[in-house]
Structure formats: structure tokens, C-alpha cells
Design a protein around this motif. Structure first.
Motif, short mmCIF file in Angstrom:
data_model
loop_
_atom_site.label_atom_id
_atom_site.label_comp_id
_atom_site.label_asym_id
_atom_site.label_seq_id
_atom_site.Cartn_x
_atom_site.Cartn_y
_atom_site.Cartn_z
N ILE A 9 20.05 6.36 -48.04
CA ILE A 9 19.97 6.14 -49.48
C ILE A 9 18.84 7.04 -50.02
N ALA A 10 19.23 8.04 -50.80
CA ALA A 10 18.25 9.00 -51.30
C ALA A 10 17.60 8.50 -52.59
N LEU A 11 18.31 7.64 -53.32
CA LEU A 11 17.81 7.18 -54.62
C LEU A 11 18.65 5.99 -55.10
N VAL A 12 17.96 5.02 -55.71
CA VAL A 12 18.68 3.93 -56.38
C VAL A 12 18.32 4.01 -57.86
N LEU B 185 23.32 0.93 -59.83
CA LEU B 185 23.59 -0.51 -59.93
C LEU B 185 23.00 -1.09 -61.21
N SER B 186 23.52 -2.26 -61.55
CA SER B 186 23.02 -2.95 -62.75
C SER B 186 22.55 -4.37 -62.45
N GLY B 187 22.79 -4.86 -61.23
CA GLY B 187 22.54 -6.28 -60.99
C GLY B 187 21.92 -6.59 -59.65
N ARG B 188 22.54 -7.59 -58.96
CA ARG B 188 21.86 -8.13 -57.77
C ARG B 188 21.83 -7.15 -56.61
N LEU C 96 16.50 3.55 -65.50
CA LEU C 96 16.83 4.44 -66.62
C LEU C 96 17.57 3.63 -67.68
N PRO C 97 16.84 2.84 -68.47
CA PRO C 97 17.50 2.02 -69.49
C PRO C 97 18.23 2.89 -70.52
N TYR C 98 19.39 2.40 -70.96
CA TYR C 98 20.18 3.17 -71.92
C TYR C 98 19.41 3.49 -73.19
N ALA D 282 16.32 -2.37 -66.09
CA ALA D 282 15.00 -2.24 -65.46
C ALA D 282 14.69 -3.43 -64.55
N GLU D 283 15.16 -4.62 -64.96
CA GLU D 283 14.81 -5.82 -64.18
C GLU D 283 15.91 -6.22 -63.18
N ALA D 284 16.81 -5.30 -62.88
CA ALA D 284 17.90 -5.63 -61.93
C ALA D 284 17.29 -6.00 -60.57
N PRO D 285 17.72 -7.14 -60.00
CA PRO D 285 17.20 -7.52 -58.68
C PRO D 285 17.44 -6.45 -57.62
#
Ligand code: GRF
Length: 205
Positions: free
Chosen positions: A32-35, A9-12, A58-60, A40-43
Motif C-alpha cells: 500500500i503506497a498511499l491511502v 476510501l470514505s469509511g471504515r 483530501l476533503p471535497y 478526514a475523519e474516516a476510520p
């Protein structure tokens, strides 16, 4: 059998939270094994941490190339033992290498009835086109933009009074019904893909 699912995910993260809740209620036989988030600051990532789920930023910018970034993601997903990957508001295209390595185990949800209105601002595109019906699509991910085989779709009306926000809210409700149901159906097994069509076992197959 309970599937291990990684969420990108990238957001909320409302689709992530909704999938997680459906798993907790036993409606989807998975955990859910991993998000992972590229933001980095995605809600959504913060919520994963609050829930005590494994969460990874994992920021680009930390990787020299898209391929290197996606290899890191793949390694983290493998280390978490996840067999399925669900994109939930992940705002980047996956590299062909990532998609090939994951096989037919990567899903996305998109806020339109694909193949109409792929890409960004799907609700704005729908309003601009003047369609009377829009909705959401759960689809397998290939290396294209919102272009993989379609698993499930739900339609919602487009009202004269709609703006982008009201249409997005109506579609999001449909997303929250469609994504867990589609994942549960796939996890039940027996499906196959012929050309661009996903076939399910049972009556009407
Ligand atoms: C959803 O509309 C989804 O269809 C699209 O991005 C949005 C993500 O929302 N791909 P959320 O982060 O799951 O709340």
C-alpha cells in the motif's frame, strides 16, 4: 515484482485493511503506497496512520471543482509511485479525466452481483428485489456508476431471515476473499479486455 497500490476510501476501511493484510502475508505481490480519503475523519484513514502507512485526507470542500479534486488525487498517487488504485468504500464517482489518466489500473469492489443493484444500498436493493442469491463484484472502474468490466464475482445466499445488516455481513466476508484474490490475479499479468469481458491466461481462457 511488487506493485504499489493506492487505496481510496470514505469509511471504515475493512477492505483496505484486508488487502493490506493479504499483502503482508505475501498473498498479493504489492504494498500500500498511499491511502486517500475524501472524509478526514474516516476510520480507515486513522487505521492507515496507526499502521504507519502514508495517509492523506483530501476533503471535497478544499477543491473548487470535482476535476480539481481528482487532479490533486492524481498528483498524490503519482508522487507515491502507485501504479494501481483500489477503491474500497470510496463513496464518490471519479471524474472521466481521472479514469482516463489511470487507464485500466483502477479497481472497485461492490456489494452485489453487478450489473444488478449498482449504486447505494446494494444490499437493501437485493432484499427489495427478492433475489435468492447476491454477492460481490470486483470490477474495473470507468466513468459510470459501478459499470466497468467485471474481474471477479462471489455469490452468497440470501436467507429468508436476512435483514440489510445480516446480508451485508455475509457479503462482506465474500468481499474479503474476492478482492485480494482478484488483485493478485491481475498483478500476475497476461489478462486482456475484449468489449466488456476480462480474459485471463491459462486453461479455459
Ligand atoms: C463495502 O461493502 C464495499 O463493497 C462498498 O463499500 C463497503 C466498504 O466497506 N463499496 P469497508 O469500508 O471496506 O469496510
Amino acid at each position: 515484482m511488487s506493485a504499489r497500490v493506492a487505496v481510496l476510501l470514505s469509511g471504515r476501511g475493512s477492505n483496505f485493511l484486508n488487502l493490506h493484510a493479504a499483502m503482508e502475508r505475501g498473498e498479493v505481490p504489492g504494498t500500500i503506497a498511499l491511502v486517500i480519503s475524501n472524509v478526514a475523519e474516516a476510520p480507515g484513514l486513522a487505521r492507515a496512520r496507526q499502521l504507519g502507512l502514508p495517509a492523506l485526507a483530501l476533503p471535497y470542500g478544499e477543491s473548487p471543482t470535482r476535476e480539481a479534486h481528482d487532479s490533486r488525487m492524481r498528483a498524490a498517487i503519482a508522487a507515491a509511485g502507485a501504479e494501481w488504485v483500489c477503491l474500497a468504500g470510496y463513496m464518490r464517482l471519479l471524474t472521466p479525466g481521472f479514469v482516463a489518466a489511470c487507464g485500466q489500473r483502477v479497481l472497485n469492489i461492490h456489494p452485489s452481483l453487478l450489473p444488478s443493484f449498482p449504486g447505494l444500498h446494494a444490499q437493501r436493493q437485493a432484499l427489495a428485489a427478492g433475489v435468492r442469491v447476491s454477492g460481490c463484484t470486483v470490477h474495473f472502474v470507468d466513468a459510470g456508476l459501478d459499470s466497468g468490466p467485471i474481474v471477479a464475482q462471489r455469490a452468497v445466499p440470501v436467507l429468508d431471515s436476512d435483514d440489510e445488516d445480516s446480508l451485508a455481513a455475509r457479503i462482506l466476508e465474500a468481499e474479503h476473499a474476492a478482492y485480494p484474490a482478484a488483485l493478485a490475479r491481475l498483478l500476475a499479468g497476461g489478462w486482456w479486455i475484449a468489449g466488456r469481458r476480462v480474459h485471463f491466461p491459462g486453461p479455459g481462457a
